[in-house]
Design an enzyme around this catalytic site. Sequence first.
Site, PDB file in Angstrom:
ATOM      1  N   ARG A 130      39.522 108.766  80.197  1.00  0.00           N
ATOM      2  CA  ARG A 130      38.696 107.708  80.780  1.00  0.00           C
ATOM      3  C   ARG A 130      39.524 106.695  81.568  1.00  0.00           C
ATOM      4  NH1 ARG A 130      35.510 106.163  76.086  1.00  0.00           N
ATOM      5  NH2 ARG A 130      37.102 104.605  75.798  1.00  0.00           N
ATOM      6  N   TYR A 163      23.080  91.265  98.811  1.00  0.00           N
ATOM      7  CA  TYR A 163      22.590  92.636  98.645  1.00  0.00           C
ATOM      8  C   TYR A 163      21.446  92.634  97.621  1.00  0.00           C
ATOM      9  CZ  TYR A 163      23.030  97.641  97.449  1.00  0.00           C
ATOM     10  OH  TYR A 163      22.801  98.970  97.218  1.00  0.00           O
ATOM     11  N   ASP A 179      31.535  89.992  97.760  1.00  0.00           N
ATOM     12  CA  ASP A 179      31.298  91.387  98.138  1.00  0.00           C
ATOM     13  C   ASP A 179      31.846  91.572  99.545  1.00  0.00           C
ATOM     14  OD1 ASP A 179      30.189  93.800  99.058  1.00  0.00           O
ATOM     15  OD2 ASP A 179      28.430  93.602  97.761  1.00  0.00           O
ATOM     16  N   LYS A 190      30.759 103.134 101.178  1.00  0.00           N
ATOM     17  CA  LYS A 190      30.508 102.873 102.592  1.00  0.00           C
ATOM     18  C   LYS A 190      31.740 103.238 103.422  1.00  0.00           C
ATOM     19  CE  LYS A 190      26.465 101.250 101.266  1.00  0.00           C
ATOM     20  NZ  LYS A 190      26.175  99.895 100.819  1.00  0.00           N
TER      21      LYS A 190
HETATM   22  C1  LIG Z   1      25.693  99.551  99.479  1.00  0.00           C
HETATM   23  C2  LIG Z   1      26.139  98.248  99.039  1.00  0.00           C
HETATM   24  C3  LIG Z   1      26.409  97.995  97.702  1.00  0.00           C
HETATM   25  C4  LIG Z   1      26.163  99.020  96.633  1.00  0.00           C
HETATM   26  O1  LIG Z   1      26.987 100.143  96.764  1.00  0.00           O
HETATM   27  P1  LIG Z   1      26.524 101.534  96.139  1.00  0.00           P
HETATM   28  O2  LIG Z   1      27.780 102.318  96.115  1.00  0.00           O
HETATM   29  O3  LIG Z   1      25.478 102.081  97.057  1.00  0.00           O
HETATM   30  O4  LIG Z   1      25.997 101.236  94.777  1.00  0.00           O
HETATM   31  C5  LIG Z   1      26.890  96.761  97.351  1.00  0.00           C
HETATM   32  N1  LIG Z   1      27.071  95.799  98.269  1.00  0.00           N
HETATM   33  C6  LIG Z   1      26.820  95.997  99.566  1.00  0.00           C
HETATM   34  C7  LIG Z   1      27.046  94.895 100.542  1.00  0.00           C
HETATM   35  C8  LIG Z   1      26.325  97.223  99.992  1.00  0.00           C
HETATM   36  O5  LIG Z   1      26.050  97.405 101.279  1.00  0.00           O
END
Ligand SMILES: *Cc1c(COP(=O)(O)O)cnc(C)c1O
Length: 407
Positions: free
Chosen positions: A67, A120, A191, A216
Amino acid sequence: MTRASHNVPEALATRIIHAGSPPFVDGTAPVNVPVERTSTVRHASTAALHAVHARRKAGENIASYGRHGSQTHRALEDALLALEGGVRAFLVPSGLSAISLTFLALLSPGDHVIVTDSIYAPVRRLDALLLQRLGIEVSYVEPNDGRLEAAIRPHTRLIFTESPGSLLYEICDLEAIARVARRHDIVLATDNTWASGILFRPLEAGADVSVLAATKYVAGHSDVMLGAVIARTEAVATRIAAAHDVLGLTIGPDDAYLALRGVRTLPVRMAQHQRNATRVAQWLQAQPGVGQVFYPALPDDPGHALWKRDFSGANGLVSFVLKDADQYAAERVADALRLFAIGASWGGYESLVTVVAPERLSDHAQWNRSGAVLRLHVGLEDADDLIADLEQALQHARVAELHAIGG
Ligand SMILES: *Cc1c(COP(=O)(O)O)cnc(C)c1O
């Protein structure tokens, strides 16, 4: 003989190519880190096991069990640290779990957290479905004119921002927010998915924690779900490490490998996304049926001045208002597009379109409710082809509308 090491400061694009390279063994090494699949770790003796446990207890990022991850995970962590700076990167199964980990690691019942209003959207679900039940209170604020500091209470323990936002790209003055956070001894987490470590480095601007949806741009190929939390200081890293451990958060080595493979080309992909998106945004601005175009690199974007101060570039996200249109008309445009697939997410090589649901924007202070909003992720296709696709889709929607008016 190993080659002489040197202390020439290297640019990000250079560091991201070499971070996490496997070490030489018997004078040779592969370019890429092996995908090390294992659910547990074998120890040569009980004494060796005790030694590893002692090193873990002292805070070292070393695995005594599957893990904890393998050399594949360590290599990706190194690459993310090269991107974002900081002392420790934690890998989690998605961007949303990176956000949840940050909240659960840093907050306790009775605590208050301030979140910026362009956040988000699933963060509001985290609040409604989990944080409220745990006795943690959330305030949503428009961050840029003193409102954030006014929202601070005696038990405010965390400020969580996202900059730019992922629908209209509202930009926070993160340096100013970091000064407020420091003055009140509050942890600042942000974020950083929009910039993905390559366009902005929030830890250098004073944030304590940077959160990434590596799903992303980091992975960049729409083939993996992955998140990361990067801590600037050991003090914050220790708190996140504890929650990361007991929540059992781990990722598979194949996913770690895919993200590592993706991150090597992040700078060139991002530059091309920006070139294409800039062309698309400028073209959209000239269309009679299009209202406001949201793209921070455009001089008339509301966030342009802050973007210019803090960011080294822009990505492939462009949103625009379809003038005098409702949701239905916007969906007709999306349906008529051929190269832009209808889908959530962004950051892969391909173009995407989303019709933004009005309820997702109603909490954004900067939204003036002027029409339907489409969000494009401008991919790596030829920009002329993407513009031609948008042209035919807007034309198609116009013709359909005229027919509707004509009866
Ligand atoms: C897509 C996204 C997330 C979440 O990511 P996932 O991998 O899809 O859970 C968090 N913050 C932002 C700004 C995003 O665009």
